[in-house]
Design an enzyme around this catalytic site. Structure first.
Site, short mmCIF file in Angstrom:
data_model
loop_
_atom_site.label_atom_id
_atom_site.label_comp_id
_atom_site.label_asym_id
_atom_site.label_seq_id
_atom_site.Cartn_x
_atom_site.Cartn_y
_atom_site.Cartn_z
N ASP A 70 2.17 3.56 0.43
CA ASP A 70 1.91 2.93 -0.87
C ASP A 70 2.85 1.75 -1.14
O ASP A 70 2.46 0.61 -0.89
CB ASP A 70 2.01 3.98 -2.00
CG ASP A 70 1.10 3.67 -3.19
OD1 ASP A 70 0.35 2.69 -3.11
OD2 ASP A 70 1.16 4.42 -4.20
N ASP A 71 4.04 2.02 -1.66
CA ASP A 71 5.02 0.97 -1.99
C ASP A 71 6.39 1.43 -1.49
O ASP A 71 7.26 1.82 -2.28
CB ASP A 71 5.06 0.75 -3.51
CG ASP A 71 3.70 0.35 -4.05
OD1 ASP A 71 3.32 -0.82 -3.90
OD2 ASP A 71 3.00 1.23 -4.61
N HIS A 89 -2.97 2.46 3.30
CA HIS A 89 -2.67 2.33 1.86
C HIS A 89 -1.23 1.82 1.72
O HIS A 89 -0.29 2.60 1.63
CB HIS A 89 -2.87 3.68 1.17
CG HIS A 89 -2.74 3.63 -0.33
ND1 HIS A 89 -3.30 4.59 -1.16
CD2 HIS A 89 -2.12 2.75 -1.15
CE1 HIS A 89 -3.01 4.30 -2.41
NE2 HIS A 89 -2.29 3.19 -2.44
N GLU A 137 -5.56 8.92 -9.19
CA GLU A 137 -4.10 8.98 -9.08
C GLU A 137 -3.60 9.54 -10.42
O GLU A 137 -3.07 10.65 -10.47
CB GLU A 137 -3.53 7.58 -8.81
CG GLU A 137 -2.01 7.56 -8.65
CD GLU A 137 -1.46 6.13 -8.49
OE1 GLU A 137 -2.15 5.16 -8.83
OE2 GLU A 137 -0.30 6.01 -8.02
N HIS A 141 0.76 -1.54 -0.18
CA HIS A 141 0.74 -2.77 -0.97
C HIS A 141 1.85 -3.66 -0.43
O HIS A 141 3.02 -3.28 -0.47
CB HIS A 141 0.98 -2.46 -2.44
CG HIS A 141 -0.04 -1.52 -3.02
ND1 HIS A 141 -1.14 -1.95 -3.73
CD2 HIS A 141 -0.14 -0.17 -2.97
CE1 HIS A 141 -1.85 -0.90 -4.11
NE2 HIS A 141 -1.27 0.20 -3.66
N HIS A 145 -8.56 2.56 -5.65
CA HIS A 145 -7.65 3.59 -6.15
C HIS A 145 -8.43 4.40 -7.18
O HIS A 145 -9.05 3.83 -8.09
CB HIS A 145 -6.45 2.97 -6.86
CG HIS A 145 -5.39 2.42 -5.96
ND1 HIS A 145 -5.64 1.50 -5.00
CD2 HIS A 145 -4.06 2.69 -5.90
CE1 HIS A 145 -4.49 1.21 -4.37
NE2 HIS A 145 -3.52 1.92 -4.89
N1 HPA Z 1 -1.39 2.69 -8.07
C1 HPA Z 1 -1.97 1.67 -8.69
N2 HPA Z 1 -1.62 0.41 -8.47
C2 HPA Z 1 -0.66 0.16 -7.61
C3 HPA Z 1 -0.01 1.17 -6.94
C4 HPA Z 1 -0.41 2.50 -7.18
O1 HPA Z 1 0.12 3.50 -6.62
N3 HPA Z 1 0.90 0.58 -6.14
C5 HPA Z 1 0.80 -0.74 -6.32
N4 HPA Z 1 -0.14 -1.01 -7.22
ZN ZN Z 2 -1.58 2.19 -4.07
#
Ligand code: HPA
Ligand code: ZN
Length: 340
Positions: A279-280, A19, A201, A21, A198
């Site tokens: 994630d990011d 996971h 969240e 991006h 996703h």
């Molecule tokens: N959630 C949804 N979209 C996203 C995320 C996330 O954590 N990170 C990058 N795009």
């Molecule tokens: Zn994500």
């Protein structure tokens, strides 16, 4: 278990990142460098001003900045360099296998041809082998856009099908249920692509059910909300559905207010196939090993539990059977610190 010796053990622990991006690995320095190289104006005076903006109140407040940042990516070389930098960093953190998310619409909407985006990214992924990493690409649909746009995006990417692992679903979750994307996911499955989404969240458990039952998602990205639905917890455990969790992201976007209450611990205890990911990382203050360290320290995970998380990540990957066996062997051969 604390300290440098165990931190180096965490770095060396063979793991998969599932996971991540790629646009979320755009570090502030690179954002400024590319803005200059590509003559893109950034609404920030300095690196410090940009970093100061990384105070998020929720998912949307992050996404607004994230899409703005992605606007500096314009050429094949930009996508190559971004992806290669991530792979080198990941390799240094014990990532032996990476499945990377990319949002084609973020770029095509700005007039960057899909070919440019994919060629640059895929060229870097094709070289991952040379640093001991197997890697694949998952194209995510932006859920704040329409189901028709997702379908059109997939159709335009089909010429690259043999170089893709699968499709996913990301962006603003609330008010954008998985069922909007039924047709795009159906086509992806028909074309033999893997599917992830996703869900849970910021959205409710219902979106996780839909991701599984309407989209046929093989893994759930995040899945935090499942902790509120006993029946769903049973389903995830019974079917061995992997959850790709991202603790530092959840903290920074206020999905949880304190890592000590992160559902990863009760989910692991309930036998769910939980994994840890970043994630990011450029926006949330930590690459994958830092996420492992954070849950280790706040949830008092033992070395054996950390190995379970790593094993889950390798087992949950879409690596072909021979590669997966090799990855699991890497893990079995890796040492455990004597102190635990
Ligand atoms: N959630 C949804 N979209 C996203 C995320 C996330 O954590 N990170 C990058 N795009
Ligand atoms: Zn994500």
């Amino acid at each position: 278990m604390q300290g440098n010796a165990t931190d180096s053990w965490l770095l060396a622990l063979p793991k998969a990142e599932l996971h991540l991006h790629i646009e979320g690995t755009l570090e502030p320095e690179r954002m400024f460098q590319l803005a200059e190289r590509n003559d893109v104006e950034l609404p920030f005076e300095s690196l410090d001003a940009l970093r100061a903006a990384y105070q998020f109140s929720d998912l949307q407040s992050f996404l607004d900045l994230y899409y703005q940042g992605a606007a500096v990516l314009r050429t094949e070389r930009d996508f190559f360099e971004l992806t290669w930098a991530y792979l080198e960093r990941a390799a240094a953190e014990g990532v032996h296998h990476a499945e990377i998310f990319l949002d084609p619409q973020t770029h095509t909407q700005r007039g960057i041809p899909l070919d440019v985006v994919l060629q640059g990214t895929l060229r870097a992924l094709a070289r991952a082998d040379s640093i001991g990493v197997s890697a694949g690409l998952i194209l995510c649909f932006l859920r704040h856009l329409t189901g028709e746009a997702a379908l059109a995006t997939l159709e335009s990417a089909l010429p690259f099908k043999d170089q893709l692992l699968g499709v996913g679903l990301d962006s603003s979750e609330r008010g954008n249920p998985p069922e909007k994307f039924r047709d795009a996911f159906e086509l992806a499955r028909r074309e033999g692509l893997h599917t992830v989404a996703h869900a849970g969240e910021e959205g409710p458990p219902e979106y996780i059910w839909q991701a599984l039952d309407v989209l046929g998602a093989e893994r759930i990205d995040h899945g935090v909300a499942a902790i509120r639905d006993r029946e769903l917890m049973r389903r995830l455990a019974a079917d061995g559905i992997p959850l790709t969790m991202c603790p530092l992201s959840n903290l920074r976007l206020h999905v949880v207010e304190d890592l000590r209450t992160h559902p990863l611990r009760p989910m692991l205890d309930a036998g769910l196939r939980v994994t840890v990911n970043s994630d990011d990382p450029a926006y949330f203050g930590g690459y994958v090993a830092e996420n492992y360290r954070a849950v280790r320290d706040t949830l008092a995970l033992t070395a054996s539990e950390l190995r379970t998380l790593a094993r889950n990540s390798l087992e949950a990957s879409f690596a072909p059977p021979e590669r997966r066996a090799e990855l699991l062997q890497d893990l079995e051969r890796s040492a455990t610190p004597v102190s635990t």
